[in-house]
Motif scaffolding. Structure first.
Motif, short mmCIF file in Angstrom:
data_model
loop_
_atom_site.label_atom_id
_atom_site.label_comp_id
_atom_site.label_asym_id
_atom_site.label_seq_id
_atom_site.Cartn_x
_atom_site.Cartn_y
_atom_site.Cartn_z
N LYS A 87 0.83 -1.23 0.00
CA LYS A 87 0.00 0.00 0.00
C LYS A 87 0.85 1.27 0.00
O LYS A 87 0.53 2.23 -0.68
CB LYS A 87 -0.96 0.01 1.20
N GLN A 90 2.33 1.80 -3.43
CA GLN A 90 1.29 2.27 -4.35
C GLN A 90 0.98 3.74 -4.12
O GLN A 90 0.78 4.50 -5.08
CB GLN A 90 0.02 1.43 -4.20
N ARG A 91 0.95 4.16 -2.86
CA ARG A 91 0.68 5.56 -2.54
C ARG A 91 1.78 6.45 -3.12
O ARG A 91 1.52 7.48 -3.74
CB ARG A 91 0.58 5.74 -1.02
#
Length: 110
Positions: A87, A90-91
């Motif tokens: 995550k 991806q951010r």
């Protein structure tokens, strides 16, 4: 040997083999093409996980792309690499196109 038995013994198995090879053989995408798909993904649709959105981005960036073949294997590998990022990665990738390309190319190289 009759024509019918020659057809059944040689041509039919050869035709079946050719069809099987055509359906199941998937060549590796060219690394340059793979890098191009990563670039398009990071520029246009980072975060999207559908092949259709990547295809739309590809067709919108390449002149005459609708006449060229969309490489589903290259696209699915990019999407798979995106899904493998955690995550936080991806951010970061959503905010910075350069980091997005680096992260995806590193993930594809693994």
């Amino acid at each position: 040997m009759t024509k019918k038995s020659a057809l059944l013994k040689f041509f039919l198995p050869a035709l079946l083999l050719a069809v099987m090879v055509f359906l199941f053989w998937r060549p590796e995408p060219d690394p340059q093409e793979q890098a191009w798909y990563v670039s398009v993904y990071c520029r246009a649709s980072a975060g999207s996980t559908s092949s259709e959105s990547l295809q739309a981005a590809v067709e919108g960036t390449r002149p005459g792309a609708s006449r060229q073949r969309f490489n589903r294997q290259a696209a699915s590998e990019v999407l798979g690499a995106w899904k493998k990022l955690d995550k936080e990665q991806q951010r970061i990738a959503r905010r910075d196109e350069t980091q997005c390309r680096r992260l995806l190319l590193d993930k594809l190289a693994q």
